[in-house]
Enzyme design. Structure first.
Site, mmCIF file in Angstrom:
data_model
loop_
_atom_site.group_PDB
_atom_site.id
_atom_site.type_symbol
_atom_site.label_atom_id
_atom_site.label_comp_id
_atom_site.label_asym_id
_atom_site.label_seq_id
_atom_site.Cartn_x
_atom_site.Cartn_y
_atom_site.Cartn_z
ATOM 1 N N SER A 216 -9.456 20.448 32.473
ATOM 2 C CA SER A 216 -8.711 20.252 33.714
ATOM 3 C C SER A 216 -8.142 18.833 33.754
ATOM 4 O O SER A 216 -7.392 18.448 32.863
ATOM 5 C CB SER A 216 -9.604 20.564 34.908
ATOM 6 O OG SER A 216 -8.849 20.677 36.091
ATOM 7 N N GLU A 326 -8.146 31.483 35.706
ATOM 8 C CA GLU A 326 -8.099 30.134 36.286
ATOM 9 C C GLU A 326 -8.420 30.181 37.773
ATOM 10 O O GLU A 326 -9.288 29.490 38.267
ATOM 11 C CB GLU A 326 -6.750 29.428 36.033
ATOM 12 C CG GLU A 326 -6.432 29.188 34.564
ATOM 13 C CD GLU A 326 -7.274 28.102 33.894
ATOM 14 O OE1 GLU A 326 -8.175 27.543 34.532
ATOM 15 O OE2 GLU A 326 -7.043 27.835 32.701
ATOM 16 N N HIS A 419 -11.365 29.007 36.210
ATOM 17 C CA HIS A 419 -11.170 27.612 35.831
ATOM 18 C C HIS A 419 -12.520 26.912 35.682
ATOM 19 O O HIS A 419 -13.325 26.909 36.613
ATOM 20 C CB HIS A 419 -10.334 26.924 36.911
ATOM 21 C CG HIS A 419 -9.890 25.539 36.565
ATOM 22 N ND1 HIS A 419 -9.062 25.276 35.495
ATOM 23 C CD2 HIS A 419 -10.151 24.338 37.153
ATOM 24 C CE1 HIS A 419 -8.820 23.982 35.450
ATOM 25 N NE2 HIS A 419 -9.478 23.382 36.435
#
Length: 506
Positions: A216, A326, A419
């Site tokens: 990320s 995600e 995610h």
């Protein structure tokens, strides 16, 4: 005293044994860690002076030396940020501890199984995510013991986030000596990597075999470090999980300075000196208007896409990819009709083309398309663009798609391959997450951590007892699907990603 001096000389000569573990010499003095199942663990090692008081919003300064042997068995404080609480898809195992959280946060951690300083094991340096607003190296799923048992040295680092890590102001630019301000979080990362270069031999590591890795915002940081001339020579390989900066331009220094002036006024400070005296809590709670890295002309001299286009980035072997779900939206979830209207409003006559790739003929389809468009805009197209740039320049790149629907209770199972969901698999840390794991999950963790280990060791994820992972090229676009079944395939949505990249690139 004689025993201490003898020990000190032995450490300087690189003859220390890790069986004890023995104290280790690092910048600032001697440290002593703990031993668990033949892995020496050193937590909370200072790699720079505390960035507080007059050092707030300055490049990291040299660590303050200490006398005697410093005990390093507890994580250092996490960077200043809001107190963590589970939300959305992230249970507490994905978050920093509730305490301590302080401005004094520049610490790193080392896990090593080396028995001597001569082993020269490959090194991984882990950079956390958190949207450049949060995160820290003490998150449970970032534990380095499992990978250290496989033969590498695992290092995790802290860096400043939010208003403390990415704040620019004309006065800061003037005092810096580099005609730049704002990227203190990236400077922290570079300082930690320089620490690794100077010190990792004493833990049995090889400074010439350093891989940087992140997820990320950590992955975006990896991308920025690969692009930055200030990080030259500090690493050879990169792992980037769900994040890069190819179509999302960073603000200019002038824009960031303007936001900084407004920030200062909002806190009723008349000078930088006054602002540095404000309580950390006041700085934290005030909106600075911007977040994350800026084009400061020093750490990032140009937009990252432009740096890559002109072949000015630091050459690396790259392992990169993103997750199937995600699970992050850029705004509110819209009804099908409203979503169609949004696409026409946002992209004009290209709205029809967007609807072909992200259709919305009914509510179910519209919901799916909105999540997929957000996934591709924020993550997919970024890592896709990086992989293509890497391949076109003849540098090795391996691309994955994580598709395993992470098990969970009813509260969490709905998020699928979400995610951050891949991190615990990649570093063999499923034990730190309280989920109803199945044999397929443990198999996937074994395979993924082997891929990651092989890449960190050799620059190639392939090896014994894992399916072949093909090299990615712009011609065949082959990737590895990391799901219930691990298999090589052609990137299934390459056409859609290519369309999106062309429409949104700057």
């Amino acid at each position: 005293m004689k025993k201490f001096l003898l020990l000190y000389l032995l450490l300087l000569l690189g003859l220390s044994s890790f069986k004890g573990p023995a104290p280790v010499k690092v910048d600032g003095g001697l440290i002593l860690g703990s031993l668990h199942e033949k892995i020496c663990i050193y937590k909370g090692i200072p790699f720079a002076a505390p960035p507080v008081g007059p050092l707030r919003w300055k490049a990291p300064q040299a660590v303050i030396p200490w006398k005697g042997i410093r005990k390093c068995t507890q994580f250092g404080p996490s960077p200043m940020q809001a107190s963590p609480a589970p939300f959305s898809m992230w249970s507490e195992e994905f978050l920093i501890p509730k305490q301590p959280i302080r401005e004094d946060c520049l610490y790193l951690n080392v896990w090593t199984g080396a028995q001597s300083a001569q082993e020269k094991r490959p090194v991984l340096v882990w950079i956390y995510g958190g949207g450049f607003m949060g995160g820290g190296s003490a998150v449970p799923i970032y534990d380095g013991e499992a990978m250290a048992k496989k033969g590498i040295i695992f290092v995790s680092i802290n860096y400043r986030v939010g208003n403390f890590g990415f704040f620019a102001h004309p006065e800061l630019t003037q005092e810096s000596g580099n005609h730049a301000s704002g990227n203190y979080g990236l400077m922290d990362q570079i300082a930690a990597l320089k620490w690794v270069q100077r010190n990792i031999r004493n833990f049995g590591g090889d400074p010439d075999r350093v891989t940087i890795a992140g997820q990320s915002a950590g992955s975006m940081s990896v991308n920025a470090l690969v692009a930055s001339p200030q990080a030259k020579g500090l690493f050879k390989q990169a792992i980037a999980e769900s994040g890069a900066n190819f179509t999302s331009p960073h603000p200019s220094l002038a824009q960031a300075e303007e936001a900084g002036i407004k920030f200062m006024h909002s806190l009723e400070a008349a000078s930088l000196e006054e602002l540095r005296k404000k309580p950390a809590e006041a700085i934290l709670k005030t909106d600075a208007g911007l977040r994350g890295p800026i084009l400061d002309g020093y750490i990032l001299p140009e937009p990252i896409a432009q740096i890559f286009a002109s072949h000015q980035q630091n050459p690396v072997s790259l392992l990169t990819g993103w997750n199937e779900e995600e699970g992050i939206l850029r705004g509110l979830l819209l009804k099908a009709e409203d979503y169609q209207h949004y696409l026409y409003q946002q992209y004009g006559t290209e709205g029809n083309a967007f609807l072909r790739h992200y259709p919305a003929s009914n509510e179910t389809e519209a919901t799916k398309s909105q999540y997929e468009l957000a996934r591709d805009l924020i993550f997919g197209v970024q890592n896709y663009a990086w992989a293509n740039a890497q391949s076109r320049q003849g540098q090795p790149v391996y691309v994955y798609r994580f598709t395993r629907k992470v098990p969970g209770t009813d509260e969490y199972a709905k998020y699928g391959a979400f995610h951050t969901g891949e991190v615990a698999y990649a570093y063999d840390n499923l034990a730190f997450i309280h989920r109803p794991w199945q044999p397929a999950d443990h198999d996937l963790a074994r395979i993924m951590s082997t891929y990651w280990l092989n890449f960190i060791t050799t620059g190639n994820p392939n090896g014994k007892n894992v399916p072949n992972w093909p090299l990615y090229t712009t011609q065949d676009k082959k990737i590895i699907n990391l799901g219930k079944e691990v298999k090589a395939e052609v990137l299934p949505d390459a056409e859609r990603l290519e369309f999106l990249f062309e429409k949104v690139k700057k």
